[in-house]
Design an enzyme around this catalytic site. Structure first.
Site, mmCIF file in Angstrom:
data_model
loop_
_atom_site.group_PDB
_atom_site.id
_atom_site.type_symbol
_atom_site.label_atom_id
_atom_site.label_comp_id
_atom_site.label_asym_id
_atom_site.label_seq_id
_atom_site.Cartn_x
_atom_site.Cartn_y
_atom_site.Cartn_z
ATOM 1 C CB SER A 14 -25.632 -29.562 32.900
ATOM 2 O OG SER A 14 -27.160 -29.713 32.928
ATOM 3 N NE ARG A 37 -22.078 -20.605 35.370
ATOM 4 C CZ ARG A 37 -23.042 -21.496 36.056
ATOM 5 N NH1 ARG A 37 -24.406 -21.322 35.514
ATOM 6 N NH2 ARG A 37 -22.565 -21.965 36.828
ATOM 7 C CG HIS A 40 -25.716 -25.253 31.787
ATOM 8 N ND1 HIS A 40 -26.070 -24.220 32.585
ATOM 9 C CD2 HIS A 40 -26.371 -26.507 32.149
ATOM 10 C CE1 HIS A 40 -27.224 -24.853 33.297
ATOM 11 N NE2 HIS A 40 -27.202 -26.111 32.841
#
Length: 211
Positions: A14, A37, A40
């Site tokens: 990812s 993050r 994500h």
């Protein structure tokens, strides 16, 4: 169908996919990890230009986490999303009062949201703590008021409330008036997973092993 099954491999892949969307932003390693993050967690690369990380936010959060600070949240969804076992290794814990009967009673009697009531209840306990707000703009407005009017000083604020009423305004005010370091995303985007992802990102900067 052949697909990736290992959780860490999924995360690594990812972040590889996300990398081209942020590599031109001149981010340092810590910022890259937080941006990655957030994107994500949201599945939305359009977050990239909206993220704002105060220059002192990462170090302030690291210091607070390593000291065993508490994290105060506006809703249970933020509390649930934070890696509490990782946090506990440094002596920290997460507090949320949104569902408490005394908070509901205060909110009704004073004509305010439960999120405002909860932040007022925390009051001086917010000093030196990390505040993570992912849902309620009113909670973020209240924390800003507590800083301005009652000299409350959290270690840092993660403010990513989502929505169309007050969310963008509360985050703009955080950027303009915060007395402490912060992480936020401008506009109407945000949410509990985004707030939790910021906390987790900084914890994994300290120690990337998973518990």
């Amino acid at each position: 169908m052949n697909y990736i099954k290992d959780p860490m491999a999924i995360e690594v892949r990812s972040f590889e996919i996300i990398k081209p969307y942020i590599e031109k932003l001149n981010l340092d390693e810590a910022q890259t990890r937080i941006y990655s993050r957030i994107i994500h967690a949201s599945g939305d690369v359009d977050y990239a230009p909206l993220i704002h990380i105060h220059k002192d936010a990462v170090e302030a959060m690291k210091k607070a986490l390593l000291s065993g600070c508490k994290i105060y949240t506006d809703v249970e969804m933020v509390r649930t999303g934070i890696n509490k076992r990782k946090l506990a290794t440094w002596g920290g814990s997460v507090e949320c009062k949104i569902a408490d009967a005394e908070i509901a009673k205060y909110a009704k009697e004073n004509g305010v949201t439960r999120s405002i009531a909860a932040m007022r209840h925390f009051g001086k306990d917010l000093n030196g703590a990390i505040v993570a707000i992912g849902n309620a703009p009113t909670a973020l407005f209240e924390v800003i008021r507590l800083m301005n009017e009652e000299n409350i000083r959290p270690a840092a604020i993660v403010g990513t409330p989502v929505g169309f009423v007050g969310a963008a305004e509360s985050k703009d005010l955080l950027i303009k008036e915060s007395k402490v370091p912060y992480i936020t995303v401008t506009g109407t985007k945000g949410g509990s997973p985004i707030a939790a992802s910021c906390i987790n990102a900084v914890m994994y900067l300290i120690d990337n092993t998973r518990i």
